[in-house]
Structure formats: structure tokens, C-alpha cells
Design a protein around this motif. Structure first.
Motif, PDB file in Angstrom:
ATOM      1  N   LYS A   3       0.828  -1.199   0.000  1.00 32.14           N
ATOM      2  CA  LYS A   3       0.000   0.000   0.000  1.00 32.14           C
ATOM      3  C   LYS A   3       0.869   1.258   0.000  1.00 32.14           C
ATOM      4  CE  LYS A   3      -4.150  -2.020   1.964  1.00 32.14           C
ATOM      5  NZ  LYS A   3      -5.212  -1.933   2.978  1.00 32.14           N
ATOM      6  N   THR A   5       0.327   5.881  -0.239  1.00 32.17           N
ATOM      7  CA  THR A   5      -0.629   6.975  -0.108  1.00 32.17           C
ATOM      8  C   THR A   5      -0.464   7.903  -1.294  1.00 32.17           C
ATOM      9  OG1 THR A   5      -0.626   6.901   2.314  1.00 32.17           O
ATOM     10  CG2 THR A   5      -1.410   8.926   1.287  1.00 32.17           C
ATOM     11  N   PRO A  59       3.964   5.359   3.079  1.00 33.27           N
ATOM     12  CA  PRO A  59       2.710   6.003   3.492  1.00 33.27           C
ATOM     13  C   PRO A  59       2.740   6.609   4.890  1.00 33.27           C
ATOM     14  CG  PRO A  59       2.463   3.605   3.393  1.00 33.27           C
ATOM     15  CD  PRO A  59       3.760   3.935   2.740  1.00 33.27           C
ATOM     16  N   SER A  62       3.213  10.278   4.787  1.00 33.38           N
ATOM     17  CA  SER A  62       2.335  11.040   3.896  1.00 33.38           C
ATOM     18  C   SER A  62       1.688  12.254   4.546  1.00 33.38           C
ATOM     19  CB  SER A  62       1.256  10.132   3.291  1.00 33.38           C
ATOM     20  OG  SER A  62       0.490   9.497   4.294  1.00 33.38           O
ATOM     21  N   LEU A 102      -5.677  12.643   1.138  1.00 31.40           N
ATOM     22  CA  LEU A 102      -4.718  11.542   1.202  1.00 31.40           C
ATOM     23  C   LEU A 102      -5.478  10.238   1.002  1.00 31.40           C
ATOM     24  CD1 LEU A 102      -3.782  13.916   3.262  1.00 31.40           C
ATOM     25  CD2 LEU A 102      -2.146  12.221   4.079  1.00 31.40           C
ATOM     26  N   TYR A 104      -5.212   6.272   0.977  1.00 30.54           N
ATOM     27  CA  TYR A 104      -4.353   5.176   1.428  1.00 30.54           C
ATOM     28  C   TYR A 104      -4.895   3.860   0.868  1.00 30.54           C
ATOM     29  CZ  TYR A 104      -2.132   1.859   4.675  1.00 30.54           C
ATOM     30  OH  TYR A 104      -1.437   0.813   5.223  1.00 30.54           O
ATOM     31  N   ALA A 121      -5.726   3.822  -4.376  1.00 30.57           N
ATOM     32  CA  ALA A 121      -5.240   4.997  -3.644  1.00 30.57           C
ATOM     33  C   ALA A 121      -5.523   6.293  -4.395  1.00 30.57           C
ATOM     34  CB  ALA A 121      -3.745   4.858  -3.360  1.00 30.57           C
ATOM     35  N   SER A 125      -8.267   9.416  -3.373  1.00 28.96           N
ATOM     36  CA  SER A 125      -7.858  10.812  -3.160  1.00 28.96           C
ATOM     37  C   SER A 125      -8.462  11.740  -4.204  1.00 28.96           C
ATOM     38  CB  SER A 125      -6.332  10.926  -3.158  1.00 28.96           C
ATOM     39  OG  SER A 125      -5.787  10.523  -4.404  1.00 28.96           O
ATOM     40  N   PHE A 148      -8.526  12.515   4.814  1.00 31.67           N
ATOM     41  CA  PHE A 148      -7.900  11.193   4.739  1.00 31.67           C
ATOM     42  C   PHE A 148      -8.954  10.214   4.239  1.00 31.67           C
ATOM     43  CE2 PHE A 148      -7.059   6.953   6.385  1.00 31.67           C
ATOM     44  CZ  PHE A 148      -5.718   6.770   6.068  1.00 31.67           C
ATOM     45  N   SER A 150      -9.699   6.130   3.004  1.00 35.41           N
ATOM     46  CA  SER A 150      -9.266   4.730   2.966  1.00 35.41           C
ATOM     47  C   SER A 150     -10.504   3.856   3.015  1.00 35.41           C
ATOM     48  CB  SER A 150      -8.351   4.418   4.149  1.00 35.41           C
ATOM     49  OG  SER A 150      -8.073   3.030   4.222  1.00 35.41           O
ATOM     50  N   ILE A 227       0.223   4.382  11.104  1.00 37.76           N
ATOM     51  CA  ILE A 227       0.347   3.775   9.772  1.00 37.76           C
ATOM     52  C   ILE A 227       1.404   2.686   9.771  1.00 37.76           C
ATOM     53  CG2 ILE A 227       1.015   4.193   7.378  1.00 37.76           C
ATOM     54  CD1 ILE A 227      -1.742   5.202   7.915  1.00 37.76           C
TER      55      ILE A 227
END
Length: 232
Positions: A3, A5, A59, A62, A102, A104, A121, A125, A148, A150, A227
Motif C-alpha cells: 500500500k 498513499t 505512506p 504522507s 490523502l 491510502y 489509492a 484521493s 484522509f 481509505s 500507519i
């Protein structure tokens, strides 16, 4: 694939800047990505002059990268608008600088040679930034400019309030305070920043205190730890 970011960003009120400032902003953003690449091993690019994408291979770093981008843009001095409408929009630029999200997750394609970036990702974003873009609105209403995203709900629950608080804190920073914040995020000491600005260390410390550096530094460290635990 591991993964990453992806930070997607849209400069606030960029169309209200005079032509010279828009060109200057584009060049400054390209310089910024060179600095970020050296410090954080990122890959960044400017699209259409006022939209950016930045891949953070690490990440956990980030948030520091995102705050560096935001503080850098806020430190840029631009001309005031000619009419009241442009003046109001440029005031928004000076307050917020850039809207950032961001994302992720994984990337199915990340080819720096061809410039092809695709996957979860960047989708996360980009969707968030475009969702909050004021490009098509006559009247821009900005409630938040740092997000953020995810598909992992636990992380979102942890970081959503963090982003909101950081956003409010940085929106109150002056251009000079933002510049000090940028260099501190890039790892410079107060003495080094003072030498760069040609002022005393105590002046830099005052700017640092006013922008809330201690709280920002602790939050960046908290994000990094969280993270890293999740990423391992």
C-alpha cells in the motif's frame, strides 16, 4: 502490491490569480516536488497548472508530505484581486492554499516513465478532492481542505478528526509562519531556518510557536506510528 498513499490536490481559487501568479505557482509547485522527492522519496506532478498528484511510497510519511505541500502553497505571496469578487477568492487562497486528500490503498499501476498511475489509492484521493472542488460554483464555500480517505474504516475513524483539527490550525497561519512550518517539516532546525531568513533564532521560534508546531509535530508522529503499525 504494497500500500501507498496518493495525495491529490486542487489549488484554491487559482482561476482568480493573475496570469503571472498562476505561472509562478506552477513553477513553484514543480520545484516543491523536487524537494519532496529528495526528502521523502515521493513522485509528484502538476496537472493543468493547479491540480497536483503525489505518490508517497512510504505512506507513514504522507501526512508530513501533505502538510509540507499545504504550508508551502500558503507561503506563496500573490497579488490582490482587481475587483471585490477576485479579492474574496484570493483571500480564500491565502487562508487555505490548497485542498488536499490523502488516499491510502494499493496501486495497480505506477509507472513514472509513462506517467500512468491507477488504482485504489489515487481513486480515493482524486474522488475526494473533486467532490469538494468549488470550480463550478459561483460562490465558493470552504468548510475543510484536508482529508484522509481509505476503505479501512478504522483508519478513517482515527484520522478524520485529526485532519479537521490540523486544517483549522494551519488555516490561521500567516505566509511567514507557513514558510517556517514548511522548513521544519523538511527537517531544518530553527537555527538553520533563521540563517536562511536572515533573522534571529528567537524570531523563528516565535513563528513556530504561533503556528502550533509542537502539536503538529506530535500529530505527525502519531500518524506515522499508526500507519507503521497498520502497514507492518
Amino acid at each position: 502490491m504494497a500500500k501507498v498513499t496518493v495525495i491529490s490536490g486542487d489549488v484554491v481559487s487559482s482561476t482568480s490569480l493573475v496570469k503571472e501568479d498562476r505561472l509562478m505557482l506552477h513553477d513553484r509547485l514543480k520545484d516543491l516536488f523536487g524537494q519532496l522527492s529528495s526528502k521523502f522519496d515521493t513522485y509528484g506532478r502538476v496537472l493543468k497548472g493547479d491540480y497536483i498528484e503525489c505518490v508517497c511510497r512510504m505512506p507513514a510519511e504522507s501526512l508530513a508530505v501533505a502538510l509540507a505541500i499545504k504550508s508551502y502553497v500558503k507561503s506563496i505571496e500573490v497579488q490582490d484581486g482587481e475587483d471585490s469578487s477576485d479579492q474574496n477568492r484570493i483571500k480564500l487562497f491565502k487562508t487555505h492554499g490548497i485542498r488536499l486528500a490523502l488516499g491510502y490503498g494499493e496501486l495497480s499501476t505506477f509507472d513514472t516513465d509513462t506517467g500512468v498511475i491507477d488504482g485504489e489509492a489515487i481513486y480515493l484521493s482524486g474522488r475526494k478532492v473533486n467532490e469538494h472542488s468549488g470550480r463550478k460554483k459561483q460562490r465558493i464555500v470552504i468548510k475543510q481542505t484536508l482529508f484522509f480517505e481509505s476503505n479501512e474504516a478504522t483508519l478513517k475513524d482515527q484520522f478524520d478528526p485529526v485532519m479537521g483539527l490540523l486544517d483549522v490550525l494551519i488555516s490561521k497561519a500567516t505566509a511567514r509562519q507557513s514558510e517556517v512550518l514548511y522548513w521544519k517539516l523538511m527537517g531544518l532546525s530553527e537555527d538553520e531556518i533563521a540563517q536562511k531568513f536572515g533573522v534571529s533564532q528567537s524570531v523563528i521560534n516565535q513563528h513556530s510557536t504561533s503556528v502550533g508546531w509542537n502539536a503538529i509535530e506530535e500529530t505527525v508522529a502519531y500518524y506515522h506510528r499508526t500507519i507503521m503499525r497498520h502497514h507492518s
